[in-house]
Design a protein around this motif. Structure first.
Motif, short mmCIF file in Angstrom:
data_model
loop_
_atom_site.label_atom_id
_atom_site.label_comp_id
_atom_site.label_asym_id
_atom_site.label_seq_id
_atom_site.Cartn_x
_atom_site.Cartn_y
_atom_site.Cartn_z
N PHE A 193 -63.34 -20.04 102.64
CA PHE A 193 -61.84 -19.89 102.69
C PHE A 193 -61.39 -21.20 101.68
O PHE A 193 -62.17 -22.04 101.30
CB PHE A 193 -61.25 -20.33 103.87
N ASP A 194 -60.21 -20.92 100.87
CA ASP A 194 -59.63 -21.63 100.06
C ASP A 194 -58.88 -22.95 100.72
O ASP A 194 -57.68 -23.14 101.10
CB ASP A 194 -58.60 -21.16 99.01
N ALA A 303 -57.18 -5.58 104.48
CA ALA A 303 -56.67 -5.19 103.26
C ALA A 303 -56.54 -6.32 102.41
O ALA A 303 -56.28 -6.25 101.23
CB ALA A 303 -55.14 -4.71 103.74
N ASN A 304 -56.46 -7.58 102.96
CA ASN A 304 -56.24 -8.85 102.21
C ASN A 304 -57.32 -9.68 102.08
O ASN A 304 -57.25 -10.66 101.50
CB ASN A 304 -54.95 -9.66 102.76
N ALA A 305 -58.49 -9.36 102.54
CA ALA A 305 -59.60 -10.27 102.43
C ALA A 305 -59.93 -10.68 101.14
O ALA A 305 -60.32 -11.87 100.97
CB ALA A 305 -60.82 -9.54 103.09
N HIS A 306 -59.71 -10.07 100.29
CA HIS A 306 -60.33 -10.45 98.82
C HIS A 306 -59.33 -11.70 98.28
O HIS A 306 -59.91 -12.33 97.31
CB HIS A 306 -59.92 -9.16 97.93
N TYR A 311 -64.61 -13.28 100.24
CA TYR A 311 -64.67 -12.08 100.26
C TYR A 311 -64.10 -11.39 98.91
O TYR A 311 -63.56 -10.23 98.92
CB TYR A 311 -63.60 -11.57 101.68
N LYS A 312 -64.13 -12.16 97.84
CA LYS A 312 -63.29 -11.84 96.67
C LYS A 312 -63.93 -10.69 96.00
O LYS A 312 -63.26 -9.82 95.23
CB LYS A 312 -63.24 -12.99 95.77
N ALA A 313 -65.16 -10.41 96.24
CA ALA A 313 -65.77 -9.39 95.64
C ALA A 313 -65.40 -7.92 96.42
O ALA A 313 -66.01 -6.87 96.18
CB ALA A 313 -67.18 -9.44 95.72
N GLY A 314 -64.64 -8.36 97.72
CA GLY A 314 -64.19 -7.04 98.27
C GLY A 314 -65.09 -6.65 99.61
O GLY A 314 -66.24 -7.43 99.69
N ILE A 315 -64.81 -5.96 100.32
CA ILE A 315 -65.44 -5.57 101.32
C ILE A 315 -66.32 -4.50 101.50
O ILE A 315 -65.78 -3.27 100.85
CB ILE A 315 -64.52 -5.79 102.81
N ALA A 316 -67.36 -4.38 102.22
CA ALA A 316 -68.20 -3.10 102.20
C ALA A 316 -67.49 -1.95 103.17
O ALA A 316 -67.77 -0.62 102.69
CB ALA A 316 -69.85 -3.38 102.49
N GLY A 317 -67.05 -2.32 104.38
CA GLY A 317 -66.72 -1.20 105.05
C GLY A 317 -65.99 -2.13 106.55
O GLY A 317 -66.06 -3.32 106.27
N ILE A 318 -65.33 -1.15 107.23
CA ILE A 318 -64.75 -1.86 108.30
C ILE A 318 -65.14 -1.11 109.71
O ILE A 318 -65.51 0.15 109.63
CB ILE A 318 -63.10 -1.39 108.36
N LEU A 386 -54.19 -18.02 107.73
CA LEU A 386 -53.87 -19.15 106.48
C LEU A 386 -54.06 -19.08 105.19
O LEU A 386 -53.15 -19.23 104.40
CB LEU A 386 -54.35 -20.36 107.11
N ASN A 387 -55.22 -18.43 104.71
CA ASN A 387 -55.76 -18.36 103.27
C ASN A 387 -54.77 -17.23 102.61
O ASN A 387 -54.33 -17.32 101.50
CB ASN A 387 -56.94 -18.03 103.41
N ILE A 388 -54.64 -16.16 103.57
CA ILE A 388 -53.61 -15.07 103.10
C ILE A 388 -52.37 -15.53 102.79
O ILE A 388 -51.72 -15.26 101.64
CB ILE A 388 -53.88 -13.97 103.87
N ILE A 389 -51.72 -16.34 103.68
CA ILE A 389 -50.27 -16.78 103.77
C ILE A 389 -50.41 -17.76 102.61
O ILE A 389 -49.24 -17.56 101.49
CB ILE A 389 -50.02 -17.63 105.05
N ALA A 390 -51.27 -18.27 102.17
CA ALA A 390 -51.09 -19.46 101.23
C ALA A 390 -51.36 -18.69 99.88
O ALA A 390 -50.69 -19.18 98.89
CB ALA A 390 -52.50 -20.30 101.10
N ALA A 391 -52.12 -17.73 99.72
CA ALA A 391 -52.17 -16.95 98.61
C ALA A 391 -51.11 -15.98 98.27
O ALA A 391 -50.63 -16.01 96.96
CB ALA A 391 -53.66 -16.12 98.69
N ARG A 392 -50.57 -15.66 99.28
CA ARG A 392 -49.42 -14.36 98.96
C ARG A 392 -47.93 -15.29 98.99
O ARG A 392 -47.03 -14.68 98.65
CB ARG A 392 -49.35 -13.42 100.01
#
Ligand code: G16
Length: 544
Positions: A193-194, A303-306, A311-318, A386-392
């Protein structure tokens, strides 16, 4: 050190459930109960001589007694090294990480998770394999079979280990290394995480409450949220683990965290509220004026993990458990990645994660996690939020609404009927199962057409194994579902779980009250299964 072989007689009830063997403490206190079970585990494994075993628990009552027994039995059976958290403490996700990080043979996790603790509460033991995840059914079936015929166990005549002292001690030829329970786990979180962005968010006045429920995550949350991320002291509440969880019920849901929920619904409340359970693998997420269901949380995190460095390279599956809502399926479809539906129990995600077919997994039972460990992980989910809230730079409510506007909303609830007479619950499920073949095509209730009705069978695409009778599902043509199954984690009687879901499209109505939106399905489920009439209960014990 002398290795002793002690005669014993088997217990008939050592069948591991959804997540290890969970029983009342008083059951575990019976003569040789712990010893039999641990020896049955070791008897079901091969090739561990000289290898490392990880041990830790959630600190609940009897943790300290059972762990000393486990250390002696491990030494007598030929393990080379035990890594144990100071005080016998490791959260379940931290134990998973330690197994992976130190390339251990496996681990013993001493926990009954969210079940109450104390002398009259519950205790549990779970074996995890070298990937850090719960043993698959192949092993748990072998352990049960062995436990039914076991006639002796091995132990040593050595004294208790001092679990308060970090460093190395010896039990005969075996080394016991007492490690700090938090350090390795916190370092892993820093890689995912950032922390800089989250720290800046706290510095600019973002406020949160984290309820550790007097359970294992207290030390982890103090270290990560307050010390490393700079959240003000006092952000973590109930942060000192206690053997009976301060007399509370360490299940992070809207019943046991009602006070925090109500605070988040007021203008004075913080921006973000979260909690974790007894052993730190579950999570509760509440934004100001917005409770996020675990099923929605899974979809949103995927949806926001990137936005998080790990996870910035994306996720393989769920992957999600069968009773979990299909909200995540829509995310997978949009991302063009694999989606898997597995039976309830984190152990079913292990193969998919190991094969690199999925990155993020989740369950309606407040569990979310990723391929960083092989358990669900409460603090991980909080940090990703928290990371997603901070980024968005948006509130939880804004993020949730934007998600529904894109994907539609899956209204979802679970009704639990706890401590039901086991015979009545079993018959209820059997009778509903018998109705299934006649249901497809029928129009029921308020114009709901049955698309399929079955008892879920899982075919593991990685190892080809099959797991049958994993819960009854009745699906309707509009995407609604009724799911009914018996819990595999209760310790008294049977717990009947009824899961209800209804889909409302992207341009649909997203502001309905959840229970009202699902009322027709709730009624229909009762008509089909006769829950109220057969159990004599007018209301569920818990609604999540
Ligand atoms: C365990 C399992 C989860 C499961 C949950 C509820 O969680 O690890 O996979 O979803 O129990 O299971 P059931 O519906 O059979 O009671 P935990 O947090 O209790 O370890």
């Amino acid at each position: 050190m002398t290795i002793q072989t002690i005669s014993t007689t088997p217990y008939a009830d050592q069948k591991p459930g959804t997540s290890g063997l969970r029983k009342r403490v008083t059951v575990y206190q019976q003569p040789n109960y712990v010893e039999n079970y641990i020896q049955a585990i070791f008897d079901s494994l091969e090739g561990f001589a000289g290898q490392t075993l990880v041990m830790g628990g959630d600190g609940r009552f009897y943790n300290d007694v059972a762990i000393q027994k486990a250390i002696r039995i491990a030494a007598a059976n030929g393990f080379g090294r035990v890594l144990v958290g100071r005080g016998g403490i490791l959260s379940t996700p931290a134990a998973s990480h330690v197994i992976r990080h130190y390339k251990a043979f496996g681990g013993l996790v001493l926990s009954a998770s969210h079940n109450p603790g104390g002398p009259d509460g519950d205790f549990g033991i779970k074996y995890n394999i070298s990937n850090g995840g719960p043993a698959p059914e192949k092993i748990t079936d072998a352990v049960y079979a062995r436990s039914k015929v076991i006639d002796s166990y091995k132990t040593t005549d050595t004294a208790d280990i001092d679990l308060g002292r970090i460093g190395t001690q010896a039990v005969g030829d075996m080394t016991v290394e007492v490690i700090d329970p938090v350090t390795d786990y916190a370092a892993l979180m820093e890689t995912l995480f950032d922390f800089g962005a989250i720290r800046a968010m706290f510095a600019s006045g973002f406020r949160m409450t984290f309820d550790a429920m007097n359970a294992v995550t207290g030390p982890y949350a103090h270290d990560i949220l307050e010390d490393r991320l700079g959240a003000p002291k006092g952000t973590v509440i109930n942060g000192t683990p206690s053997p009976d969880f301060g007399g509370g019920h360490p299940d992070p849901n809207l019943v046991y965290c009602k006070e925090m929920h109500d605070l988040l619904m007021t203008p004075e409340g913080p921006d973000f509220g979260a909690a974790s359970d007894g052993d730190g693998d579950r999570n509760l997420i509440i934004g100001k004026n917005r409770f996020v269901t675990p099923s929605d949380s899974l979809a949103l995190l995927a949806a926001n993990a990137h936005l998080a460095p790990g996870y910035k390279a994306g996720i393989a599956g769920i992957a999600r458990s069968m009773p979990t809502s299909a909200a995540a399926d829509r995310v997978a479809e949009k991302l063009g990645i694999e989606m898997h539906e597995t039976p309830t129990g984190w152990k079913f995600f292990g193969n998919l994660l190991d094969a690199g077919r999925v990155t993020i997994c989740g369950e309606e039972s407040a569990g979310t996690g990723s391929d960083h460990v092989r358990e669900k992980d409460g603090l991980w989910a909080v940090l990703l939020w928290l990371n997603i809230i901070a980024a968005r730079k948006q509130s939880v409510d804004e993020i949730v609404r934007a998600h529904w506007a894109t994907y539609g909303r899956n209204y979802y609830t679970r009704h639990d009927y706890e401590e039901v007479d086991a015979a009545i619950a079993g018959k209820l499920v059997d009778d509903l199962r018998a109705q299934l073949p006649g249901l497809p095509g029928q129009i029921l209730g308020d114009d709901l057409q049955v698309a399929y009705a079955d008892d879920f069978t899982y075919h593991d695409p990685v190892d080809g194994s099959t797991s049958a009778k994993q819960g009854i599902r009745i699906g309707f043509t509009d995407g609604s579902r009724i799911v009914l199954r018996l819990s595999g984690t209760g310790t008294v009687g049977a717990t009947l779980r009824l899961y209800l879901e209804r889909y409302e499209a992207a341009d649909g109505r997203h502001d309905l009250d959840t229970q009202s939106a699902l009322e027709p399905l709730i009624e229909l489920a009762d008509q089909l299964a006769g829950i109220k009439q057969r159990t004599g209960r007018q209301e569920p014990s818990v609604i999540t």
